[in-house]
Design a protein around this motif. Structure first.
Motif, mmCIF file in Angstrom:
data_model
loop_
_atom_site.group_PDB
_atom_site.id
_atom_site.type_symbol
_atom_site.label_atom_id
_atom_site.label_comp_id
_atom_site.label_asym_id
_atom_site.label_seq_id
_atom_site.Cartn_x
_atom_site.Cartn_y
_atom_site.Cartn_z
ATOM 1 N N VAL A 124 -4.582 -3.565 -9.386
ATOM 2 C CA VAL A 124 -5.593 -4.581 -9.077
ATOM 3 C C VAL A 124 -6.622 -4.631 -10.206
ATOM 4 O O VAL A 124 -7.009 -5.714 -10.687
ATOM 5 C CB VAL A 124 -6.276 -4.284 -7.725
ATOM 6 C CG1 VAL A 124 -7.419 -5.262 -7.465
ATOM 7 C CG2 VAL A 124 -5.267 -4.331 -6.582
ATOM 8 N N LEU A 127 0.815 -1.222 0.000
ATOM 9 C CA LEU A 127 0.000 0.000 0.000
ATOM 10 C C LEU A 127 0.848 1.271 0.000
ATOM 11 O O LEU A 127 0.290 2.366 -0.035
ATOM 12 C CB LEU A 127 -0.997 -0.007 1.160
ATOM 13 C CG LEU A 127 -1.975 -1.184 1.156
ATOM 14 C CD1 LEU A 127 -3.061 -0.989 2.201
ATOM 15 C CD2 LEU A 127 -2.603 -1.399 -0.217
ATOM 16 N N LEU A 151 -10.156 -0.871 -2.789
ATOM 17 C CA LEU A 151 -9.475 -2.106 -3.187
ATOM 18 C C LEU A 151 -10.488 -3.215 -3.451
ATOM 19 O O LEU A 151 -10.353 -3.988 -4.392
ATOM 20 C CB LEU A 151 -8.478 -2.528 -2.098
ATOM 21 C CG LEU A 151 -7.215 -1.658 -2.046
ATOM 22 C CD1 LEU A 151 -6.433 -1.892 -0.758
ATOM 23 C CD2 LEU A 151 -6.324 -1.938 -3.263
ATOM 24 N N GLU A 204 -4.502 0.307 -6.542
ATOM 25 C CA GLU A 204 -5.816 -0.176 -7.001
ATOM 26 C C GLU A 204 -5.881 -0.262 -8.527
ATOM 27 O O GLU A 204 -6.625 -1.076 -9.088
ATOM 28 C CB GLU A 204 -6.962 0.695 -6.452
ATOM 29 C CG GLU A 204 -6.941 2.159 -6.818
ATOM 30 C CD GLU A 204 -6.013 3.005 -5.913
ATOM 31 O OE1 GLU A 204 -5.195 2.424 -5.167
ATOM 32 O OE2 GLU A 204 -6.104 4.237 -5.990
ATOM 33 N N VAL A 238 -9.947 -6.827 -5.120
ATOM 34 C CA VAL A 238 -9.290 -7.614 -4.062
ATOM 35 C C VAL A 238 -10.360 -8.415 -3.329
ATOM 36 O O VAL A 238 -11.314 -7.836 -2.824
ATOM 37 C CB VAL A 238 -8.557 -6.699 -3.052
ATOM 38 C CG1 VAL A 238 -8.142 -7.478 -1.803
ATOM 39 C CG2 VAL A 238 -7.330 -6.073 -3.703
ATOM 40 N N LYS A 293 -8.354 2.604 2.337
ATOM 41 C CA LYS A 293 -8.302 2.050 0.972
ATOM 42 C C LYS A 293 -9.191 0.824 0.808
ATOM 43 O O LYS A 293 -9.327 0.305 -0.310
ATOM 44 C CB LYS A 293 -6.863 1.608 0.669
ATOM 45 C CG LYS A 293 -5.898 2.720 0.369
ATOM 46 C CD LYS A 293 -5.457 2.609 -1.075
ATOM 47 C CE LYS A 293 -4.652 3.778 -1.536
ATOM 48 N NZ LYS A 293 -4.520 3.800 -2.966
#
Ligand code: SAM
Ligand code: SF4
Length: 335
Positions: free
Chosen positions: A84, A75, A112, A81, A117, A108
């Protein structure tokens, strides 16, 4: 369609890639990094999000289904993100996980989750504020607790807590961590302290086999059941206190290694494939990105030399080992 060929010489199929997205971190945990003098890779040596996405695209065609973003601290990488999102758009990638120290996670968590995630592992070795600050050299435990709550609120599930158990440092908190699993669906995973890339003396003094956890359950007269069906339990041997909502896992790489079923490959932040966490063998994939055939061939080479197991236990008794242990620190490999 390309065949799933990520099989090593022991027949282990590899469908899981752990990606270290940075070697930098906002903490300095005593078992992972020195207090001072850590040298980091210059930015230009670190894989860009586009490069990581390219590698994962090739691997997804070869059967990789799960990726985990780790570090260093993932992070601290700006715009993580966006990575991701790119990874979740790759056909074949079914599962994106994150391992984080949790300090920046609360703010976050929703972004995320929305980006893709679906599981997080949060490292938390103590529930005590002063001790947390000592172990992490300055971290604030409340921020991690707030992050756990934020993940629960946005529906990230499972949430696993990684606890590195250390003799004389946090082994008096085994019951406190186990109690957390009784009323919530948290999965607490005790991890043996590994002798990787750091002060040998500290490890020898603090290493504790995880049999200590089951012994503690006995002393507490908790009835414990081994559970086979806990989602994403990987190398953990998983248990549940009778009637508990959550579970706990034991990951004992040192006392009882888990290599027979290893399905993972690692990509370091500077673009090296590591077929095994513990050994020094590495293959630089960065220069091949853009040439899918060359990327594939390099992963095959890495798998061909992947050893049967990591022999970490031999370090405990000072015995000779069959390969050369890595000199990288855990923060550079990603755990
Ligand atoms: N910064 C993130 C974090 O702490 O979760 C991700 C990277 S960290 C290297 C990944 C995992 O490795 C963490 O759960 C950490 O506790 C664990 N770890 C680091 N050094 C270790 C060691 N010497 N033995 C066992 N686990 C270790
Ligand atoms: Fe940073 Fe994670 Fe290593 Fe702690 S364990 S120093 S949080 S990389």
């Amino acid at each position: 369609m390309i065949r799933n060929e990520l099989v090593d010489s022991f027949g282990r199929v590899h469908d899981y890639l752990r990606i270290s997205v940075t070697d930098r971190c906002n903490l300095r945990c005593v078992y992972c990094m020195p207090a001072e003098g850590m040298e980091f890779e210059p930015d230009e040596n670190i894989l860009s999000f586009e490069e990581i996405t390219e590698v994962v695209r090739v691997l997804a065609e070869m059967g990789v289904k799960k990726v985990r973003l780790t570090g260093g601290e993932p992070l601290v990488r700006k715009g993580i993100e966006n990575l991701v999102r790119s990874l979740s758009a790759i056909p074949g990638i079914e599962d994106i996980a994150l391992t984080t120290n949790g300090i920046f996670l609360a703010r976050k968590a929703a972004t995320l989750k929305e980006a893709g995630v679906n599981r997080v592992n949060i490292s938390l070795d103590t529930l005590k504020a002063d001790r947390f600050s000592l172990i992490t050299r300055g971290g604030d435990v409340q921020r991690v607790l707030d992050s756990i709550a934020a993940c629960q609120q946005v529906g990230i599930d499972p949430i696993k807590l990684n606890v590195v158990l250390m003799k004389g440092i946090n082994d008096d908190e085994i019951d406190d961590f186990l109690r957390l699993t009784i009323d919530s669906s948290l999965q607490v995973r005790f991890i043996e302290y590994m002798p990787i890339g750091h002060n040998d003396m500290r490890w020898k003094q603090s290493y504790l086999p995880l049999s200590a956890v089951l012994e503690r359950c006995e002393q507490m007269e908790w009835k414990v059941e081994e559970s086979k069906n806990v989602r994403g339990n990987g190398p953990a041997q998983t248990f549940r206190i009778a009637g508990a909502k959550g579970s706990f896992g034991l990951i004992h790489p040192v006392s009882d290694h888990f290599c027979e079923t290893c399905n993972r490959l690692r990509l370091t932040a500077d673009g090296n494939i590591k077929p095994c966490l513990y050994w020094s063998d590495e293959f630089n994939v960065r220069k091949h990105i853009g040439n899918d055939e060359a990327v594939r061939e390099l992963f095959f080479r890495a798998l061909r030399i992947k050893p049967r197991n990591h022999e970490m236990a031999k370090a405990l008794v000072g015995e000779g080992q069959s390969h050369v242990p890595t000199v990288r620190r855990m923060s550079q490999i990603g755990g």
